[in-house]
Write a protein that holds these residues in place. Structure first.
Motif, PDB file in Angstrom:
ATOM      1  N   TRP A  11       0.854  -1.180   0.000  1.00 53.15           N
ATOM      2  CA  TRP A  11       0.000   0.000   0.000  1.00 53.15           C
ATOM      3  C   TRP A  11       0.890   1.230   0.000  1.00 53.15           C
ATOM      4  O   TRP A  11       1.789   1.348   0.826  1.00 53.15           O
ATOM      5  CB  TRP A  11      -0.915   0.006   1.211  1.00 53.15           C
ATOM      6  CG  TRP A  11      -1.990  -1.020   1.134  1.00 53.15           C
ATOM      7  CD1 TRP A  11      -2.046  -2.191   1.817  1.00 53.15           C
ATOM      8  CD2 TRP A  11      -3.169  -0.959   0.327  1.00 53.15           C
ATOM      9  NE1 TRP A  11      -3.190  -2.874   1.480  1.00 53.15           N
ATOM     10  CE2 TRP A  11      -3.905  -2.143   0.563  1.00 53.15           C
ATOM     11  CE3 TRP A  11      -3.671  -0.041  -0.580  1.00 53.15           C
ATOM     12  CZ2 TRP A  11      -5.109  -2.424  -0.060  1.00 53.15           C
ATOM     13  CZ3 TRP A  11      -4.877  -0.315  -1.211  1.00 53.15           C
ATOM     14  CH2 TRP A  11      -5.583  -1.491  -0.942  1.00 53.15           C
ATOM     15  N   ASP A  13       0.913   5.332   0.293  1.00 53.08           N
ATOM     16  CA  ASP A  13       0.162   6.509   0.739  1.00 53.08           C
ATOM     17  C   ASP A  13       0.240   7.562  -0.358  1.00 53.08           C
ATOM     18  O   ASP A  13       1.318   8.032  -0.717  1.00 53.08           O
ATOM     19  CB  ASP A  13       0.778   7.017   2.035  1.00 53.08           C
ATOM     20  CG  ASP A  13      -0.027   8.125   2.681  1.00 53.08           C
ATOM     21  OD1 ASP A  13      -0.553   9.001   1.960  1.00 53.08           O
ATOM     22  OD2 ASP A  13      -0.116   8.129   3.917  1.00 53.08           O
ATOM     23  N   THR A  17      -7.429  12.547   2.399  1.00 56.77           N
ATOM     24  CA  THR A  17      -8.803  12.576   1.889  1.00 56.77           C
ATOM     25  C   THR A  17      -9.243  14.012   1.611  1.00 56.77           C
ATOM     26  O   THR A  17     -10.095  14.236   0.760  1.00 56.77           O
ATOM     27  CB  THR A  17      -9.783  11.912   2.873  1.00 56.77           C
ATOM     28  OG1 THR A  17      -9.648  12.529   4.161  1.00 56.77           O
ATOM     29  CG2 THR A  17      -9.526  10.419   2.993  1.00 56.77           C
ATOM     30  N   SER A 105      -7.743   2.216  -1.074  1.00 57.89           N
ATOM     31  CA  SER A 105      -8.347   2.112   0.248  1.00 57.89           C
ATOM     32  C   SER A 105      -8.211   3.452   0.958  1.00 57.89           C
ATOM     33  O   SER A 105      -7.268   4.205   0.711  1.00 57.89           O
ATOM     34  CB  SER A 105      -7.618   1.032   1.053  1.00 57.89           C
ATOM     35  OG  SER A 105      -8.080   0.973   2.374  1.00 57.89           O
ATOM     36  N   GLN A 107      -7.753   4.804   4.744  1.00 59.35           N
ATOM     37  CA  GLN A 107      -7.444   4.412   6.117  1.00 59.35           C
ATOM     38  C   GLN A 107      -7.250   5.699   6.923  1.00 59.35           C
ATOM     39  O   GLN A 107      -6.301   6.439   6.679  1.00 59.35           O
ATOM     40  CB  GLN A 107      -6.208   3.529   6.173  1.00 59.35           C
ATOM     41  CG  GLN A 107      -6.445   2.192   5.485  1.00 59.35           C
ATOM     42  CD  GLN A 107      -5.249   1.266   5.550  1.00 59.35           C
ATOM     43  OE1 GLN A 107      -4.286   1.513   6.254  1.00 59.35           O
ATOM     44  NE2 GLN A 107      -5.328   0.188   4.822  1.00 59.35           N
ATOM     45  N   GLY A 108      -8.216   5.941   7.807  1.00 58.88           N
ATOM     46  CA  GLY A 108      -8.211   7.201   8.534  1.00 58.88           C
ATOM     47  C   GLY A 108      -8.454   8.330   7.566  1.00 58.88           C
ATOM     48  O   GLY A 108      -9.456   8.345   6.860  1.00 58.88           O
ATOM     49  N   ARG A 110      -6.179   9.027   5.124  1.00 61.58           N
ATOM     50  CA  ARG A 110      -5.208   8.809   4.060  1.00 61.58           C
ATOM     51  C   ARG A 110      -5.784   7.924   2.948  1.00 61.58           C
ATOM     52  O   ARG A 110      -6.541   6.992   3.225  1.00 61.58           O
ATOM     53  CB  ARG A 110      -3.929   8.146   4.606  1.00 61.58           C
ATOM     54  CG  ARG A 110      -3.264   8.897   5.731  1.00 61.58           C
ATOM     55  CD  ARG A 110      -2.901  10.323   5.414  1.00 61.58           C
ATOM     56  NE  ARG A 110      -2.009  10.432   4.263  1.00 61.58           N
ATOM     57  CZ  ARG A 110      -1.677  11.573   3.686  1.00 61.58           C
ATOM     58  NH1 ARG A 110      -2.173  12.722   4.132  1.00 61.58           N
ATOM     59  NH2 ARG A 110      -0.873  11.590   2.653  1.00 61.58           N
TER      60      ARG A 110
END
Length: 115
Positions: A11, A13, A17, A105, A107-108, A110
């Motif tokens: 993954w 980064d 968002t 995806s 996540q939080g 990010r």
């Protein structure tokens, strides 16, 4: 570690968002390749990632395309020739063309893309 030297199947980064624009695309580079990330907040999943390269136009433009629906399929219309590519599969609706779909995806706060 730089995204340019990440190993495959990790993954990466990409952005926050807050960098996403509703019903629109942004572009990013992973391992030297441009991808287009689309945010459709009322869809499931709400974020999609495709190659940014339009095979008809031979240009990195899909992130600038218009998001819409063709026969119930969520698509992006290429800004040059207006061909529609499925956000889920990358398949062109009008021609036997396709673009790569990247796993994405949230996540939080990010946005992560599998490369």
């Amino acid at each position: 570690m730089s995204a340019a030297i990440q190993m495959k199947n990790e993954w990466i980064d990409i952005c926050s968002t807050t960098d996403l624009v509703e019903y629109s695309g942004i572009s990013a580079i992973i391992n030297g390749q441009q991808i287009a990330i689309f945010y459709v907040p009322d869809a499931e999943p709400p974020v999609y990632a495709l190659d940014n390269f339009c095979p008809s136009a031979k240009a990195n433009v899909l992130a600038r395309g218009i998001i819409g629906d063709v026969n119930g399929e969520l698509v992006v219309a290429s800004p040059i020739y207006k061909e529609h590519f499925s956000l889920a599969t990358g398949q062109c609706m009008e021609k036997p063309l396709s673009v790569r779909v990247w796993p994405v995806s949230i996540q939080g706060d990010r946005v992560l893309v599998m490369a």
